[in-house]
Design a protein around this motif. Structure first.
Motif: not given
Ligand SMILES: C[S@@+](CC[C@H](N)C(=O)[O-])C[C@H]1O[C@@H](n2cnc3c(N)ncnc32)[C@H](O)[C@@H]1O
Length: 129
Positions: A47-48, A76-77, A121-122, A41-43
């Protein structure tokens, strides 16, 4: 107040001193594993952040030949969504422990942080396979 009037070099020295105790493994564990790195979740903050970076670079407003990431730390994300928009990316950090941590990851040494869930995820939010 006194703090606001402190000479700039004292502030920088305090900042530098604080970073001398920086522990890359603890930092990665605290910030880039669950609960913060929960991709459901972007909560959740990670991930946000990845969404914000993907949207920023997808806008096409930030591009060029060389991107210099100042203070990459052991991570590196933050560069994943930038890759397509620059020919070259330079990761920097003034702490050797962080540069060494990234070096071990680049060379694929065992026991380094696993960025693959971030990469997957990206790819997902950028609509790639
Ligand atoms: C909070 S960490 C951020 C790491 C990573 N970019 C992230 O998103 O998690 C800040 C890093 O910046 C580095 N740093 C702070 N000031 C810097 C400077 N002036 N030049 C290079 N690195 C710097 C520190 O050593 C530290 O690793």
């Amino acid at each position: 107040g006194a703090a606001a009037a402190a000479p700039r070099h004292e502030t920088l020295a305090a900042l530098r001193e604080g970073y001398q105790h920086f522990d890359p493994r603890a930092y990665l564990q605290n910030n880039y594993l669950p609960p913060r790195a929960d991709f459901s979740s972007e909560e959740f903050v990670v991930p946000w952040k990845l969404r914000c970076l993907a949207e920023t670079f997808a806008s096409g407003e930030i591009h060029g030949r060389t991107l210099i990431d100042v203070g990459s730390g052991p991570t590196i994300y933050q560069l994943l969504s930038a890759c397509d928009h620059f020919e070259e990316i330079v990761a920097t950090d003034y702490l050797a422990v962080n540069r060494e941590e990234l070096g071990r990851w680049v060379r694929g040494e065992p026991g380094t942080f696993d960025w693959s869930p971030f990469i997957q995820h990206v790819c997902k939010i950028e609509g790639r396979g």
